[in-house]
Design a protein around this motif. Structure first.
Motif: not given
Length: 415
Positions: A1-4, A117-118, A121-124, A274-275
């Motif tokens: 997952m993407l955190d900070t 989530s990984d 786009d969603l996290c940013a 890229y991701l």
């Protein structure tokens, strides 16, 4: 997952005085001074009340004061699930001015970071929508947002809390090449702290979550806002509590220099593209932790260390009378454990009354897993196992089986 995530948002040209070197090449920029109509700080101060600090104040002859060396200190924007921190970097002869925003995207989206989530786009978008919702996006160049840091986190689930603690104890002493242990506590181990490339952190998620729950409970008692109750509810949910049990977290704090060295773009839009290959984020995490994971193949651990078991039993079963500890029960359980270890599970079972055996076993398995005890065979050092077999990161089991990724409106920065 993407955190900070740490995102750096450049300020539009119209609010910046460009800086050129002797050859006429653009090398940086400085903010137009405060007080000018075209000043970035003036606009945001009047529109949104951004706090501005002064490093120097001049007293004028007419009794007024003039502020110099202005800056924007770290401050935050609250949301219902978490807070978003931001700070202004006002530019200079070697860089363009920008605002950096910093937050756990997982917490902003769902109120916790036990899993998430990984999707970059969603996290940013979760961070930028809060920031732009507060300040607007007219002052910023959204096409040139840089990812200064991206925390990629995956979990290993072990057989018991006792083993999870022992994993941390073993990893504290691991050094591999340029990856060096630089700080450890009872429930965490850090490698290369302060690195401008990549910092690795391994910790027990349950212990961290318990501390977060205690902090939020205190804030709520002090009457600090209903949004804290929402965060507390998220952390105390059954889904979160079940997932963090026996969870050892491996967090790679990947920074811009690390990405550039490997030809990975740090521009937000380019990095999102890229991701899109979902394996890429797993590969980044694997490369960051490769020195540590490789070193585990040569490390064994004794998951039945007598002293650790005894201390765990004392912590769980010591009773007190007139403030004096009574160790009768933990010592009785420890003798039972020693019998299992020395004679084997089946032998002890056959020579102990059924009622007594299962009563002792029920208590003992609060410290050592039943499956592990059942594998003890007299005279066989089955308790010595390679550490890499204990630490198993399964990328397909990083969220609960019933997890549904929260919906969030993306900013559509990517075409």
């Amino acid at each position: 997952m993407l955190d900070t995530l740490r995102l750096q948002i450049p300020i539009n040209d119209e609010y910046v005085l460009p800086v050129f070197d002797s050859a006429g090449s653009l090398v940086g920029g400085e903010l137009i001074p405060f007080g000018n109509d075209s000043s970035f700080l003036t606009n945001l101060y009047h529109m949104d009340g951004m706090r501005v600090a002064s490093g120097e104040i001049e007293f004028n002859d007419d009794g007024t004061m003039t502020a110099h060396k202005l800056s924007v200190p770290y401050q935050s924007i609250p949301s219902s699930n978490a807070t978003l921190a931001f700070c202004l970097y006002k530019g200079g002869s070697n860089y363009w001015p920008f605002i950096e925003i910093n937050a756990s995207a997982a917490k902003l989206i769902q109120g916790h970071n036990a899993f998430g989530s990984d999707d970059l786009d969603l996290c940013a978008s979760s961070m930028l929508s809060i920031f732009f919702g507060h300040f607007g996006d007219d002052f910023f160049d959204t096409s040139k947002i840089e990812v200064a840091q991206m925390d990629i986190t995956y979990s290993a689930h072990v057989d018991s809390d006792f083993i999870a603690k022992q994993v941390i104890d073993c990893l504290k002493h691991v050094n591999s090449g340029q990856v060096r242990s630089t700080g450890s506590y009872d429930t965490s181990a850090m490698f290369n702290a302060g690195s401008k490339h990549c910092v690795r952190l391994i910790y027990l998620k349950q212990a961290e979550t318990l501390q977060q729950i205690n902090d939020l409970t205190k804030k709520i008692k002090n009457g600090n806002g209903a949004h804290y109750q929402k965060q507390l509810d998220a952390l105390q949910s059954e889904q979160v509590q079940e997932f963090i049990k026996k969870s050892v977290r491996f967090e790679a704090k990947i920074k811009k220099k690390w990405m550039h060295k490997r030809g990975i773009p740090s521009n937000l839009i380019d990095l999102i593209h890229y991701l899109k290959d979902t394996d890429k984020i797993n590969q980044m995490w694997l490369e960051a932790f490769k020195p540590i994971l490789d070193s585990l193949k040569g490390v064994s651990m004794n998951i039945y260390d007598d002293n650790e078991v005894l201390e765990s039993l004392k912590n769980a079963f010591t009773s007190y009378k007139a403030d004096k500890p009574n160790y009768s029960k933990p010592l009785r359980l420890f003798r039972f454990f020693r019998s299992l270890k020395n004679e084997g599970f089946q032998n002890v079972k056959q020579t102990t009354s059924e009622r007594t055996f299962y009563r002792l076993l029920k208590d003992l398995t609060q410290v050592v897993s039943k499956a592990a005890l059942q594998n003890i065979v007299s005279g066989v050092e089955s308790n010595i196992i390679p550490l890499f077999k204990v630490v198993n990161i399964d990328f397909n089991k990083q969220v609960p089986a019933d997890y549904v990724e929260p919906e969030f409106n993306k900013l559509r920065l990517v075409v």
